[in-house]
Design an enzyme around this catalytic site. Structure first.
Site, short mmCIF file in Angstrom:
data_model
loop_
_atom_site.label_atom_id
_atom_site.label_comp_id
_atom_site.label_asym_id
_atom_site.label_seq_id
_atom_site.Cartn_x
_atom_site.Cartn_y
_atom_site.Cartn_z
N GLY A 169 0.80 -1.22 0.00
CA GLY A 169 0.00 0.00 0.00
C GLY A 169 0.83 1.26 0.00
N VAL A 220 11.41 5.11 4.86
CA VAL A 220 10.13 5.33 5.54
C VAL A 220 9.51 4.00 5.93
CG1 VAL A 220 9.64 7.56 4.45
CG2 VAL A 220 8.90 5.45 3.32
N ARG A 257 11.17 0.67 8.10
CA ARG A 257 11.54 0.42 9.49
C ARG A 257 13.04 0.64 9.64
NH1 ARG A 257 7.14 1.28 10.71
NH2 ARG A 257 5.57 -0.07 11.67
N GLU A 292 15.53 3.40 17.88
CA GLU A 292 14.44 4.36 17.84
C GLU A 292 13.67 4.31 19.15
OE1 GLU A 292 10.39 4.78 15.31
OE2 GLU A 292 12.21 4.62 14.07
N HIS A 307 9.92 9.63 13.01
CA HIS A 307 8.88 8.64 12.73
C HIS A 307 7.51 9.31 12.70
CE1 HIS A 307 7.93 4.06 13.09
NE2 HIS A 307 7.12 4.66 12.24
N ALA A 355 5.84 10.18 9.62
CA ALA A 355 5.29 10.17 8.26
C ALA A 355 3.77 10.12 8.26
CB ALA A 355 5.87 9.01 7.47
#
Length: 306
Positions: A142, A222, A224, A252, A271, A273
């Site tokens: 997607g 974008v 992981r 992270e 993180h 987006a």
């Protein structure tokens, strides 16, 4: 008996004040205590890995609905017989838009130009562009598909997509398997990572991969953070050979003293987006629909685990 549902936001609690549903405000990040007994958990991805195990301690839990696409983090914390759904369809557009922003900001050297503005320097800067570039896109789900559709109007010279399984895109273009990457990486101007984290993608972008990228090329992540070998990327950035634009990192959150923060030619966003008002609207609507469907015994969308 009412369906007891743990919800992270007051707005969702208010919207689910319905017959047969008992909404309970509880956030996996913010609440100091473990969750009370509940049938359903609606949750964001925890900001800290050590908080993920809180899912496994919820008594009576039967279903988890994630306010994200990514679900790999929760799998090891789901007791048996727990069903799982995600928010496919709500976050793809926002992530693709952010990816495009990172690409354009890096190629057009906006951080450097911003610095010139703060220093009141009027200095023309020659930059790269998507127009005429060769782009490698890792991921054709997607998010990858939405990124692809946004890149095409910028007229890249080549846009080549890769995924775990080789197939033909719905628009007729080929999607190659990941094992064919090596024929394309050395000539790519931009490499975009929009893959999920799996055992197969763990540190896929390693020192060998990065060394195969041509001088001056751009890596965008974008997907992981753990898909990229951070130490290897840092080495390339500090040498001035590659550029990077990262919405995800490993580790992270990125520690304040990490060298990646100050690496040259590197843009980092935290993180974020999917963090748009439109995303919140879409993901909230889907969460409400899912809980109502559960309460009425109806079929759920986006089942990951039945």
């Amino acid at each position: 008996m009412a369906l007891r549902v743990l919800l992270p936001w007051q707005d969702l609690v208010d919207r689910l004040q319905l017959p047969g549903i008992e909404p309970i405000l509880w956030h996996i990040d913010d609440d100091p205590n473990d969750a009370p007994p509940a049938d359903v958990l609606v949750t964001e991805r925890p900001s800290k890995p050590e908080l993920r195990s809180r899912v496994s301690r919820i008594k009576g839990l039967k279903h988890v609905h994630l306010l994200s696409i990514g679900y790999e983090w929760v799998l090891e914390h789901l007791p048996g017989q727990i069903s799982l759904t995600n928010s496919k369809g709500a976050v793809e557009d926002a992530t693709a838009e952010h990816c495009l922003s990172l690409i354009l900001a890096s190629l057009r050297q906006l951080p450097q130009v911003g610095k010139q503005q703060r220093e009141r320097q009027w200095a023309r800067t020659w930059t790269g562009s998507l127009h005429g570039s060769k782009v490698v896109l890792l991921g054709a789900g997607g998010v990858g598909s939405e990124i692809r559709s946004r890149l095409l109007p910028f007229k890249p010279a080549e846009l080549t997509s890769f995924a775990r399984t080789e197939r033909v895109h719905e628009q007729g273009d080929p999607i190659y398997s990941l094992d064919r990457l090596w024929a394309f990486v050395p000539t790519a101007d931009v490499v975009i990572v929009a893959l999920p984290h799996t055992p197969e993608t763990e540190q896929l972008i390693d020192a060998q991969f990065l060394s195969a990228m041509k001088d001056g090329s751009l890596l965008v992540n974008v997907g992981r953070g753990s898909i990229v070998d951070t130490d290897a990327l840092l080495s390339e950035l500090q040498a001035g050979r590659l550029h990077a634009a990262l919405d995800v990192t490993d580790p992270e959150p990125l520690p304040a003293n990490h060298a990646l923060w100050s690496a040259p030619n590197c843009i980092i966003t935290p993180h974020m987006a999917g963090d748009t008002g439109q995303f919140i609207s879409l993901v909230s609507e889907l969460a409400v629909e899912q809980v109502i469907a559960l309460a009425h015994g109806e079929e759920l969308a986006n089942r990951i685990i039945n």
